[in-house]
Design a protein around this motif. Structure first.
Motif, mmCIF file in Angstrom:
data_model
loop_
_atom_site.group_PDB
_atom_site.id
_atom_site.type_symbol
_atom_site.label_atom_id
_atom_site.label_comp_id
_atom_site.label_asym_id
_atom_site.label_seq_id
_atom_site.Cartn_x
_atom_site.Cartn_y
_atom_site.Cartn_z
ATOM 1 N N LYS A 115 0.825 -1.207 0.000
ATOM 2 C CA LYS A 115 0.000 0.000 0.000
ATOM 3 C C LYS A 115 0.858 1.256 0.000
ATOM 4 N N GLN A 116 1.942 1.250 0.747
ATOM 5 C CA GLN A 116 2.802 2.431 0.791
ATOM 6 C C GLN A 116 3.479 2.687 -0.547
ATOM 7 N N LEU A 117 3.841 1.610 -1.268
ATOM 8 C CA LEU A 117 4.416 1.788 -2.602
ATOM 9 C C LEU A 117 3.409 2.437 -3.537
ATOM 10 N N LEU A 267 10.355 0.281 1.480
ATOM 11 C CA LEU A 267 11.699 0.603 1.005
ATOM 12 C C LEU A 267 12.555 -0.653 0.928
ATOM 13 N N VAL A 268 12.470 -1.482 1.965
ATOM 14 C CA VAL A 268 13.238 -2.736 1.971
ATOM 15 C C VAL A 268 12.766 -3.661 0.848
ATOM 16 N N PHE A 269 11.462 -3.750 0.668
ATOM 17 C CA PHE A 269 10.882 -4.574 -0.390
ATOM 18 C C PHE A 269 11.429 -4.157 -1.759
ATOM 19 N N PHE A 270 11.361 -2.863 -2.041
ATOM 20 C CA PHE A 270 11.790 -2.341 -3.342
ATOM 21 C C PHE A 270 13.296 -2.536 -3.548
ATOM 22 N N THR A 301 11.346 -8.125 4.060
ATOM 23 C CA THR A 301 10.173 -7.243 4.122
ATOM 24 C C THR A 301 9.395 -7.470 5.408
ATOM 25 N N GLY A 302 9.220 -8.736 5.762
ATOM 26 C CA GLY A 302 8.474 -9.048 6.976
ATOM 27 C C GLY A 302 9.164 -8.549 8.232
ATOM 28 N N LEU A 303 10.473 -8.786 8.346
ATOM 29 C CA LEU A 303 11.202 -8.348 9.532
ATOM 30 C C LEU A 303 11.226 -6.833 9.644
ATOM 31 N N SER A 304 11.426 -6.131 8.530
ATOM 32 C CA SER A 304 11.455 -4.670 8.577
ATOM 33 C C SER A 304 10.083 -4.079 8.863
ATOM 34 N N GLY A 305 9.033 -4.857 8.586
ATOM 35 C CA GLY A 305 7.679 -4.392 8.862
ATOM 36 C C GLY A 305 7.159 -4.800 10.218
ATOM 37 N N GLY A 306 8.024 -5.364 11.048
ATOM 38 C CA GLY A 306 7.627 -5.699 12.414
ATOM 39 C C GLY A 306 7.028 -7.077 12.585
ATOM 40 N N LEU A 307 7.083 -7.926 11.578
ATOM 41 C CA LEU A 307 6.543 -9.278 11.714
ATOM 42 C C LEU A 307 7.600 -10.200 12.317
ATOM 43 N N SER A 308 7.165 -11.087 13.170
ATOM 44 C CA SER A 308 8.076 -12.098 13.719
ATOM 45 C C SER A 308 8.257 -13.202 12.685
ATOM 46 N N PRO A 309 9.282 -14.038 12.842
ATOM 47 C CA PRO A 309 9.448 -15.163 11.904
ATOM 48 C C PRO A 309 8.205 -16.030 11.784
#
Length: 466
Positions: A115-117, A267-270, A301-309
């Motif tokens: 969504k941010q992209l 940003l990390v995703f891109f 992307t998941g880690l930078s977005g606050g998701l746990s493994p």
């Protein structure tokens, strides 16, 4: 008490096709191996006809396997070994990549990266006019669909952002539907790790930059120009007649913390996609590199977005689960090709067709194969169609001196142009649903224009690349 059975015309047609195919399969058992000829292609033809008539594509492949088993006298033990070997086949690996792409899409959705992209692209372009909003839709769709490798999943992510904007400037649902179809397709044409690109690079033998120069970018440019032109026409035809409901609003608001995490993960995703694409080009990585890319993008992307493994895995499970059927499709399609190959059907077709194509130049031979595939396409199975095209026509094309650039252009044209016509497709219906459009005729008008434009373009391109 009498029981009345009601059969639709569709069921009667499906039953007739299956019955005729079964008779041909049993008849093949009575023929010497050297006399089977193109009858050996019965499983392929049955698959195409059944799927065109509306039977589920995976079920159509299962029918094709059964026919192949009957025709080749394959035992259950041999079939089991064939299915096991298929898990490591090229086409099954592409199915895995498609499934992983859906998992990455779910991670990008949960972190807010997708969504941010879209918000970044739309806001940078501006919302002051219909032209700017249309441009924002196109760029957003190309970036997201090209990154995730799925048009349905990619555009499903962006519609929540762009439909309220489109409605605010007066764009109609049929216009938005064609824009989504056009841009999403282009994303799949040129994305470095999309299923079609991965397949074409492996089958055609070109590097990614070579593919873009000789096939991907020319087709994308023509598709974009034709789609843009027709979107303007459709907007003129439908304005004041068809419109979005006034109550459409963006309900996907996020708090400041979520927005910051979304921007960081975007940003990390891109950057991960860009860096991986660069590495892949430099080291000339094969198609299997896409698997590593998908897993890396999902993790970072998941880690930078606050998701746990655990949360990342849960997102991957859910996303991949939506496209398990696609993996099954490609896993099961490989045995069909192997069984038909055992019947020497490809060689028989090659022997029958070659005399009629001797007078064709390399360029016109490429064009003939392209037109053949527009009519004889396999719905929902572009990768399978590329494989089939290379299997049957590859030897003829190479014998006529067609270059790798020409072969790559044939594979792209033969598997992608028919998304837009001449017949309605599931892709069309999917994008219409996302755009909230019910007007199939306008989608067909736009699709036909794109098909015609690409036919003209490839007729010229084949003269250059062959």
């Amino acid at each position: 008490m009498a029981v009345k059975l009601h059969f639709s015309n569709r069921n009667l047609v499906l039953g007739f096709v299956m019955f005729v195919s079964l008779l041909l399969a049993l008849y093949t058992r009575t023929l010497p191996s050297g006399e089977i000829g193109i009858i050996g292609l019965t499983p392929i033809f049955a698959l195409a006809i059944l799927s065109i008539c509306g039977l589920d594509i995976v079920l159509s492949v299962v029918v094709a396997i059964i026919l192949g088993v009957i025709m080749t006298s394959t035992t259950p033990v041999e079939l089991g070994k064939l299915l096991a070997a298929s898990t490591g086949s090229f086409i099954a690996t592409v199915g895995l990549i498609i499934m992983l792409g859906a998992g990455v899409g779910e991670v990008a959705t949960r972190t807010g990266a997708a969504k941010q992209l879209v918000n970044f692209i739309v806001n940078k372009i501006g919302l002051s006019s219909q032209r700017r909003v249309k441009l924002g839709i196109i760029i957003s769709s190309i970036v997201i669909c090209g990154s995730l490798g799925t048009m349905a999943g990619g555009n499903a992510i962006i519609v929540a952002v762009i439909i309220p904007v489109a409605a605010a400037v007066g764009l109609t649902p049929p216009t938005v539907a064609l824009l989504l179809m056009t841009a999403g397709s282009i994303g799949l044409f040129i994305g470095p790790f999309t299923p079609s690109t991965v397949t074409i690079l492996e089958l055609g033998g070109l590097s990614y930059p070579q593919f873009l120069i000789h096939a991907g970018l020319p087709m994308s440019l023509v598709t974009l120009l034709a789609g843009w032109f027709m979107s303007n026409k459709i907007q003129q035809w439908t304005v004041g007649k068809i419109k979005y409901d006034e109550e459409i609003v963006d309900k996907n608001k996020t708090d400041v913390g979520d927005e910051k995490r979304g921007k960081r993960s975007a940003l990390v995703f891109f950057l991960t996609i860009v860096v991986m694409a660069f590495i892949g080009v430099i080291v000339q990585a094969g198609f299997s590199f896409a698997i590593f890319v998908m897993l890396t993008v999902a993790t970072l992307t998941g880690l930078s977005g606050g998701l746990s493994p655990i949360n990342i895995l849960d997102a991957m499970y859910k996303g991949c689960g939506r496209l398990v059927w696609m993996f099954l499709l490609y896993w099961l399609y490989n045995p069909v090709l192997v069984l038909v190959d055992k019947l020497s059907a490809y060689q028989a077709l090659l022997n029958d067709v070659t005399p009629y194509l001797q007078g064709f130049s390399a360029a016109w031979l490429c064009f003939f194969v392209f037109l053949f595939n527009i009519i004889g396409h396999v719905p929902g199975a572009a990768v399978a169609q590329m494989t089939f095209t290379k299997k049957i026509f590859g030897p003829i094309l190479l014998a006529q001196g067609v270059t790798p650039e020409g072969l790559t252009a044939v594979l792209l044209a033969s598997s992608q142009v028919d998304w837009f016509g001449p017949f309605p497709s599931s892709d069309m219906f999917g994008q219409m649903g996302l755009a909230r459009s019910t007007s199939l005729k306008y989608m067909l008008y736009g699709g036909w224009a794109i098909v015609i434009a690409n036919i003209v373009m490839f007729a010229i391109l084949f003269q250059i690349v062959t």
